[in-house]
Design a protein around this motif. Structure first.
Motif, PDB file in Angstrom:
ATOM      1  N   PRO A  18       8.047  16.116 -13.990  1.00 11.80           N
ATOM      2  CA  PRO A  18       8.740  14.973 -13.388  1.00 11.80           C
ATOM      3  C   PRO A  18       8.379  14.794 -11.918  1.00 11.80           C
ATOM      4  CG  PRO A  18      10.210  16.856 -13.495  1.00 11.80           C
ATOM      5  CD  PRO A  18       8.952  17.252 -14.231  1.00 11.80           C
ATOM      6  N   PRO A  19       8.581  13.582 -11.408  1.00  5.91           N
ATOM      7  CA  PRO A  19       8.413  13.347  -9.968  1.00  5.91           C
ATOM      8  C   PRO A  19       9.610  13.894  -9.213  1.00  5.91           C
ATOM      9  CG  PRO A  19       9.243  11.370 -11.013  1.00  5.91           C
ATOM     10  CD  PRO A  19       9.015  12.365 -12.123  1.00  5.91           C
ATOM     11  N   SER A  20       9.479  13.982  -7.891  1.00  5.61           N
ATOM     12  CA  SER A  20      10.606  14.445  -7.087  1.00  5.61           C
ATOM     13  C   SER A  20      10.450  13.976  -5.645  1.00  5.61           C
ATOM     14  CB  SER A  20      10.712  15.977  -7.123  1.00  5.61           C
ATOM     15  OG  SER A  20       9.574  16.569  -6.511  1.00  5.61           O
ATOM     16  N   VAL A  21      11.576  13.955  -4.946  1.00  5.74           N
ATOM     17  CA  VAL A  21      11.595  13.701  -3.505  1.00  5.74           C
ATOM     18  C   VAL A  21      11.790  15.050  -2.832  1.00  5.74           C
ATOM     19  CG1 VAL A  21      12.828  12.574  -1.624  1.00  5.74           C
ATOM     20  CG2 VAL A  21      12.498  11.369  -3.795  1.00  5.74           C
ATOM     21  N   GLY A  79       0.805  -1.220   0.000  1.00 12.31           N
ATOM     22  CA  GLY A  79       0.000   0.000   0.000  1.00 12.31           C
ATOM     23  C   GLY A  79       0.834   1.265   0.000  1.00 12.31           C
ATOM     24  N   PRO A  80       1.817   1.393   0.901  1.00  6.09           N
ATOM     25  CA  PRO A  80       2.677   2.577   0.863  1.00  6.09           C
ATOM     26  C   PRO A  80       3.396   2.774  -0.461  1.00  6.09           C
ATOM     27  CG  PRO A  80       2.891   1.487   2.980  1.00  6.09           C
ATOM     28  CD  PRO A  80       2.038   0.593   2.123  1.00  6.09           C
ATOM     29  N   THR A  81       3.758   1.674  -1.133  1.00  9.72           N
ATOM     30  CA  THR A  81       4.389   1.786  -2.453  1.00  9.72           C
ATOM     31  C   THR A  81       3.442   2.449  -3.436  1.00  9.72           C
ATOM     32  OG1 THR A  81       5.806  -0.147  -2.124  1.00  9.72           O
ATOM     33  CG2 THR A  81       5.318   0.464  -4.398  1.00  9.72           C
ATOM     34  N   CYS A  82       2.178   2.036  -3.415  1.00  8.20           N
ATOM     35  CA  CYS A  82       1.163   2.642  -4.283  1.00  8.20           C
ATOM     36  C   CYS A  82       1.029   4.133  -4.008  1.00  8.20           C
ATOM     37  CB  CYS A  82      -0.173   1.932  -4.063  1.00  8.20           C
ATOM     38  SG  CYS A  82      -1.584   2.708  -4.864  1.00  8.20           S
ATOM     39  N   CYS A  83       0.882   4.490  -2.743  1.00  8.63           N
ATOM     40  CA  CYS A  83       0.655   5.898  -2.384  1.00  8.63           C
ATOM     41  C   CYS A  83       1.883   6.756  -2.650  1.00  8.63           C
ATOM     42  CB  CYS A  83       0.235   5.997  -0.924  1.00  8.63           C
ATOM     43  SG  CYS A  83      -1.353   5.210  -0.586  1.00  8.63           S
ATOM     44  N   ARG A  84       3.068   6.179  -2.505  1.00 11.80           N
ATOM     45  CA  ARG A  84       4.299   6.930  -2.766  1.00 11.80           C
ATOM     46  C   ARG A  84       4.350   7.436  -4.199  1.00 11.80           C
ATOM     47  NH1 ARG A  84       9.660   3.566  -2.001  1.00 11.80           N
ATOM     48  NH2 ARG A  84       8.691   2.420  -3.739  1.00 11.80           N
ATOM     49  N   LEU A  85       3.864   6.629  -5.142  1.00  9.42           N
ATOM     50  CA  LEU A  85       3.879   7.069  -6.530  1.00  9.42           C
ATOM     51  C   LEU A  85       3.112   8.378  -6.687  1.00  9.42           C
ATOM     52  CD1 LEU A  85       3.520   4.957  -9.697  1.00  9.42           C
ATOM     53  CD2 LEU A  85       2.045   6.949  -9.423  1.00  9.42           C
ATOM     54  N   PHE A  86       1.946   8.470  -6.052  1.00 13.19           N
ATOM     55  CA  PHE A  86       1.137   9.685  -6.149  1.00 13.19           C
ATOM     56  C   PHE A  86       1.807  10.848  -5.422  1.00 13.19           C
ATOM     57  CE2 PHE A  86      -1.713   6.281  -7.149  1.00 13.19           C
ATOM     58  CZ  PHE A  86      -2.485   6.801  -8.175  1.00 13.19           C
ATOM     59  N   ALA A  87       2.420  10.564  -4.276  1.00 11.40           N
ATOM     60  CA  ALA A  87       3.103  11.615  -3.523  1.00 11.40           C
ATOM     61  C   ALA A  87       4.284  12.178  -4.303  1.00 11.40           C
ATOM     62  CB  ALA A  87       3.571  11.068  -2.174  1.00 11.40           C
ATOM     63  N   ASP A  88       5.029  11.316  -4.981  1.00 11.80           N
ATOM     64  CA  ASP A  88       6.194  11.774  -5.741  1.00 11.80           C
ATOM     65  C   ASP A  88       5.797  12.684  -6.889  1.00 11.80           C
ATOM     66  OD1 ASP A  88       7.849  10.361  -4.072  1.00 11.80           O
ATOM     67  OD2 ASP A  88       8.415   8.831  -5.548  1.00 11.80           O
ATOM     68  N   PHE A  89       4.580  12.537  -7.394  1.00 10.04           N
ATOM     69  CA  PHE A  89       4.102  13.397  -8.474  1.00 10.04           C
ATOM     70  C   PHE A  89       3.245  14.553  -7.960  1.00 10.04           C
ATOM     71  CE2 PHE A  89       5.395   9.859 -11.170  1.00 10.04           C
ATOM     72  CZ  PHE A  89       5.941  10.533 -12.264  1.00 10.04           C
ATOM     73  N   GLY A  90       3.300  14.816  -6.643  1.00 11.64           N
ATOM     74  CA  GLY A  90       2.722  16.035  -6.103  1.00 11.64           C
ATOM     75  C   GLY A  90       1.334  15.944  -5.528  1.00 11.64           C
ATOM     76  N   ALA A  91       0.720  14.756  -5.516  1.00 11.56           N
ATOM     77  CA  ALA A  91      -0.596  14.631  -4.887  1.00 11.56           C
ATOM     78  C   ALA A  91      -0.485  14.902  -3.394  1.00 11.56           C
ATOM     79  CB  ALA A  91      -1.158  13.238  -5.123  1.00 11.56           C
ATOM     80  N   GLY A 122      14.871   7.278  -5.661  1.00 15.17           N
ATOM     81  CA  GLY A 122      13.963   8.135  -6.406  1.00 15.17           C
ATOM     82  C   GLY A 122      13.042   7.351  -7.320  1.00 15.17           C
ATOM     83  N   SER A 123      12.131   8.052  -7.963  1.00 11.52           N
ATOM     84  CA  SER A 123      11.203   7.424  -8.890  1.00 11.52           C
ATOM     85  C   SER A 123      11.958   6.913 -10.116  1.00 11.52           C
ATOM     86  CB  SER A 123      10.132   8.430  -9.323  1.00 11.52           C
ATOM     87  OG  SER A 123       9.328   7.874 -10.352  1.00 11.52           O
ATOM     88  N   PRO A 124      11.570   5.743 -10.642  1.00  7.73           N
ATOM     89  CA  PRO A 124      12.183   5.253 -11.881  1.00  7.73           C
ATOM     90  C   PRO A 124      11.582   5.865 -13.135  1.00  7.73           C
ATOM     91  CG  PRO A 124      10.595   3.655 -11.101  1.00  7.73           C
ATOM     92  CD  PRO A 124      10.625   4.751 -10.071  1.00  7.73           C
TER      93      PRO A 124
END
Length: 397
Positions: free
Chosen positions: A360-363, A24-36, A351-353
């Motif tokens: 772009p995504p970011s940390v 679950g955290p992996t799923c949500c991280r994708l959205f967080a990295d793109f600014g959600a 970081g995001s692949p």
């Protein structure tokens, strides 16, 4: 709605993260990295006996999984805690959860209950084995799914027994499949205006990841076996010893086979009736790989990598993790993302692949402390100070 990074691709979305552990955290991280605006719902002290599975907050795993998120602490077993969650759902686009299937029904946030509050909501549920069926209520972990999904049966040395993969492939793939499902549902919502329930499981994700091995059984009735470090079909493709370690080679067809034999100064191998065609090389694989092992021990890994690369034959070193991040190409793609942490100092996370040319995504921010943003989020929902105090006294927050 609070939007921390308005210029980013998904800054218009709010995601409620009810997840634990990894998928679950992996799923949500994708959205967080793109600014959600990802709001992680942590349990209040003592409310969740399994909260320790999330690991040490300052540990590398937690920091990597939960960066770029905000956190609110709620006791969802209380009426006020559930009320706050439903208030968040009214403002949200997505809810992600990976409880056992019956938990959300018991606590009062099933898909039907969420949709009654917000018809546009997308609920993503990640489970061990599926939301229904004979195993639905079983606890699921990555290694269990690796075994039941077939991965362990095709991993390891020939005759050596089942072997787990060294990474959490079922967890990570389930999280990524859930994110894909959410993105599909968001795209469809643009037409229908309605949300929907997205479901995946570790078992389904693991079977999907076995891909051509699973298809070979379903279509041809063939049960794949272990092949060690060799490719299950193509030969020679696998690990060879060198004078100072090991390398991977990949010879994918007759053209590459000819180039390979020329590069290693053994054109006779190309004409050898045992190896002159892919089917024959596969049939005589043990003998061929033995001959190649003798040849490749004569030079070190760097020399062979240079020789084969010049011949356009796929080749690569086999790195330990420190060597991975010291590689020039890895440094170039920038997947070791720098972050200035308030307690740990300057660190790097994975970081995001993904690379996008415009958005772009970011940390950007460290993993939050559990409940770090509770007050700000409650005020954002319009909850008055007096009501917040009452909720605190009742143990809801």
């Amino acid at each position: 709605m609070t939007s921390p990074t308005p210029a980013m691709a998904l800054s218009h979305l709010r995601v409620i993260d009810l997840t634990r552990v990894r998928a679950g955290p992996t799923c949500c991280r994708l959205f967080a990295d793109f600014g959600a605006d990802v709001i992680q719902v942590a349990a209040t002290d003592g409310a969740d006996p399994n909260s320790s599975v999330t690991g040490n907050r300052l540990g590398s795993d937690s920091q990597n999984l939960h960066r770029n998120k905000r956190s609110i602490a709620l006791n969802l077993k209380t009426p006020d805690g559930l009320k706050i969650l439903m208030g968040l759902v009214k403002t949200a686009d997505v809810v992600v959860e990976n409880f056992r299937p019956d938990v959300k029904d018991r606590l009062g946030f099933s898909y039907e209950q969420l949709a009654a509050v917000n018809p546009r909501i997308i609920l993503a549920s990640i489970s061990g084995f599926g939301q229904t069926g004979p195993y639905a209520k079983r606890a699921g972990f990555d290694q269990i799914a690796q075994g039941m999904g077939g991965l362990m049966s095709v991993t390891g040395e020939v005759g050596g027994g089942p072997m787990r993969a060294g990474i959490a492939v079922a967890d990570s793939s389930a999280g990524n499949y859930a994110a894909i499902g959410i993105l599909v549902a968001l795209a469809e919502r643009e037409r229908s205006g309605k949300g929907q329930w997205v479901q995946t499981s570790l078992l389904q994700a693991m079977i999907a990841m076995t891909d051509f091995q699973a298809a070979s059984y379903l279509v041809e009735g063939r049960v794949p076996q272990t092949a060690g470090n060799d490719h299950p079909v193509t030969t020679p493709m696998g690990v060879l010893p060198t004078a100072d370690g090991h390398i991977n080679i990949g010879v994918g067809g007759e053209g590459q086979w000819a180039s390979f034999c020329k590069a290693i100064a053994r054109p006779d191998l190309q004409a050898d009736p045992r190896y002159c065609a892919q089917e024959r090389r596969y049939h005589n694989r043990a003998e061929l790989m033995g001959e190649l092992a003798t040849i490749f021990r004569t030079r070190n890994s760097a020399e062979w990598t240079e020789v084969l690369t010049a011949a356009n034959v796929p080749v690569g070193p086999i790195y330990s993790m420190d060597q991975v991040f010291g590689d020039a190409q890895v440094e170039h793609v920038g997947i070791a993302a720098p972050l200035s942490h308030s307690e740990l100092g300057d660190i790097h996370l994975v970081g995001s692949p993904l690379t996008l040319s415009r958005t772009p995504p970011s940390v950007r921010t460290e993993a939050p402390r559990p409940g770090e943003h509770t007050m700000a989020i409650l005020k954002d929902l319009g909850i008055a100070d007096g009501e917040i105090e009452s909720m605190q006294a009742a143990g809801a927050i």
